[in-house]
Enzyme design. Sequence first.
Site, short mmCIF file in Angstrom:
data_model
loop_
_atom_site.label_atom_id
_atom_site.label_comp_id
_atom_site.label_asym_id
_atom_site.label_seq_id
_atom_site.Cartn_x
_atom_site.Cartn_y
_atom_site.Cartn_z
N HIS A 97 89.69 -59.75 -70.50
CA HIS A 97 89.51 -60.13 -71.90
C HIS A 97 88.91 -61.53 -72.00
O HIS A 97 87.96 -61.75 -72.76
CB HIS A 97 90.87 -60.09 -72.62
CG HIS A 97 90.82 -60.62 -74.02
ND1 HIS A 97 90.57 -59.82 -75.12
CD2 HIS A 97 90.98 -61.89 -74.51
CE1 HIS A 97 90.59 -60.56 -76.22
NE2 HIS A 97 90.83 -61.81 -75.88
N GLU A 98 89.44 -62.47 -71.23
CA GLU A 98 88.91 -63.83 -71.26
C GLU A 98 87.51 -63.88 -70.67
O GLU A 98 86.65 -64.64 -71.16
CB GLU A 98 89.84 -64.78 -70.51
CG GLU A 98 91.25 -64.86 -71.08
CD GLU A 98 91.29 -65.20 -72.56
OE1 GLU A 98 90.34 -65.87 -73.06
OE2 GLU A 98 92.24 -64.80 -73.25
N HIS A 101 85.03 -63.13 -73.25
CA HIS A 101 84.60 -64.27 -74.07
C HIS A 101 83.47 -65.04 -73.40
O HIS A 101 82.55 -65.53 -74.07
CB HIS A 101 85.79 -65.21 -74.31
CG HIS A 101 86.77 -64.69 -75.32
ND1 HIS A 101 86.40 -64.21 -76.55
CD2 HIS A 101 88.13 -64.60 -75.28
CE1 HIS A 101 87.48 -63.83 -77.22
NE2 HIS A 101 88.54 -64.05 -76.47
#
Length: 230
Positions: A97-98, A101
């Site tokens: 998920h990070e 980004h």
Amino acid sequence: MFFDPYYFLYIAPALVLAFWAQMRVKSTFAAAQKVHTSLSGAAAARHILDSAGLQNVAIEQVAGHLSDHYDPRDKVLRLSQDVFGARSAAAVGIAAHEAGHALQDAQNYAPLVLRNGAVPAATFGGNASMIMLIAGMLLSPKIPALGILVPLGIAAFACVVVFQLINLPVEFNASARAKRLLVDHGIVATDDMVYVNRVLNAAAWTYVAATLQAVLTLLYYIMRFYGNRD
């Protein structure tokens, strides 16, 4: 205003949702921690970043529980100790998920660009709105001109609401990218993706709760200062 029980009635739905979401994150994370993966969170993130040509993005371990985040200014992906070295579906899901980004940043994903641009205004609004509202309420009876602080305070807090609304698609997109990348790169078995999905979906509800609380707080301010006028 300082201890107005109506405020808590206004934001009660957001508080209930936030409590449920936090409990959901805790339970799904614990379950997903028991699902073993071949890569650690840091290794999975590194693999995803390198595959996208983002060797310039560093990965660091930071203190705290679920304090994971991507810093677009320093191009650093910071993972908590429960994620950095752990080999579990929970760890790689959050790490991916990070990493999502970071991919958004590299691709100039429009909502992320807007969110980053809104950070200064949201930070100012979060810090200054209450001061303006209280000062306007207390001082305007003696100095009517200072009554302008009330609408300014409401406008400042509206910046927080705008930031939260922009943040939702950014977080949802990062989770969608994570789910796809974990499967595409063979980091998580298809059968085990249910655990990753549960963790990321639960985390998404925390962002929804934060946005709802901001919106309801803004509505409360408007009601509190303008709702009783004829």
